[in-house]
Design a protein around this motif. Structure first.
Motif, short mmCIF file in Angstrom:
data_model
loop_
_atom_site.label_atom_id
_atom_site.label_comp_id
_atom_site.label_asym_id
_atom_site.label_seq_id
_atom_site.Cartn_x
_atom_site.Cartn_y
_atom_site.Cartn_z
N GLU A 1 62.84 29.04 42.08
CA GLU A 1 63.00 28.33 43.33
C GLU A 1 61.98 28.79 44.36
O GLU A 1 61.40 27.98 45.06
CB GLU A 1 64.43 28.53 43.84
N ARG A 2 61.75 30.09 44.41
CA ARG A 2 60.81 30.62 45.40
C ARG A 2 59.40 30.08 45.16
O ARG A 2 58.70 29.72 46.10
CB ARG A 2 60.81 32.14 45.34
N TYR A 3 58.97 30.06 43.89
CA TYR A 3 57.62 29.58 43.62
C TYR A 3 57.47 28.10 43.90
O TYR A 3 56.40 27.64 44.29
CB TYR A 3 57.17 29.93 42.20
N SER A 5 58.95 26.46 46.35
CA SER A 5 58.77 26.33 47.79
C SER A 5 57.44 26.91 48.24
O SER A 5 56.91 26.53 49.27
CB SER A 5 59.93 26.99 48.54
N ASN A 6 56.88 27.82 47.45
CA ASN A 6 55.60 28.41 47.80
C ASN A 6 54.44 27.48 47.43
O ASN A 6 53.37 27.57 48.01
CB ASN A 6 55.45 29.76 47.08
N HIS A 7 54.63 26.60 46.48
CA HIS A 7 53.54 25.73 46.02
C HIS A 7 53.00 24.84 47.14
O HIS A 7 51.77 24.80 47.33
CB HIS A 7 53.97 24.91 44.81
N TYR A 9 53.00 25.37 50.29
CA TYR A 9 52.30 26.28 51.20
C TYR A 9 50.91 26.62 50.67
O TYR A 9 49.92 26.58 51.41
CB TYR A 9 53.14 27.55 51.40
N GLN A 10 50.84 26.92 49.38
CA GLN A 10 49.55 27.24 48.77
C GLN A 10 48.61 26.04 48.81
O GLN A 10 47.40 26.19 49.01
CB GLN A 10 49.73 27.74 47.34
N LYS A 13 47.05 25.82 52.16
CA LYS A 13 46.03 26.85 52.34
C LYS A 13 44.75 26.53 51.57
O LYS A 13 43.69 27.04 51.89
CB LYS A 13 46.56 28.21 51.87
N THR A 62 50.46 29.52 40.83
CA THR A 62 51.40 29.85 41.90
C THR A 62 52.49 30.77 41.38
O THR A 62 52.85 31.75 42.04
CB THR A 62 52.01 28.57 42.51
N HIS A 66 53.05 34.50 42.71
CA HIS A 66 54.30 34.68 43.44
C HIS A 66 55.48 34.56 42.46
O HIS A 66 56.22 33.58 42.50
CB HIS A 66 54.44 33.64 44.55
#
Length: 76
Positions: A1-3, A5-7, A9-10, A13, A62, A66
């Motif tokens: 789940e964390r990765y 939601s991080n995708h 964001y990445q 960037k 990702t 992360h």
């Protein structure tokens, strides 16, 4: 789940990666201008996502950067 939601964001960037993924999606699904979100969703199938190698690589990277589980730096 964390990765997951991080995708996004990445991608924000790294807009060049975001554009390459968008281009790959357009090419694989043969998207036309002016499609609705429902029409787009209908074109993104399991079969089409299997052909999206750059998207797969970006998601894998990702996850590598992360991980959902912390990586032990030292072993006793």
């Amino acid at each position: 789940e964390r990765y997951i939601s991080n995708h996004p964001y990445q991608l924000c960037k790294h807009p060049h990666v975001q554009e390459k993924i968008a281009q790959e999606i357009r090419e694989v699904t043969k998207l036309e201008d002016g499609l609705t979100i429902d029409e787009l969703a209908a074109k993104v199938t399991e079969e089409s996502t299997e052909k999206m190698q750059y998207l797969h690589a970006a998601l894998t990277e990702t996850i590598r950067l992360h991980p959902a589980v912390p990586v032990a730096r030292e072993m006793a």
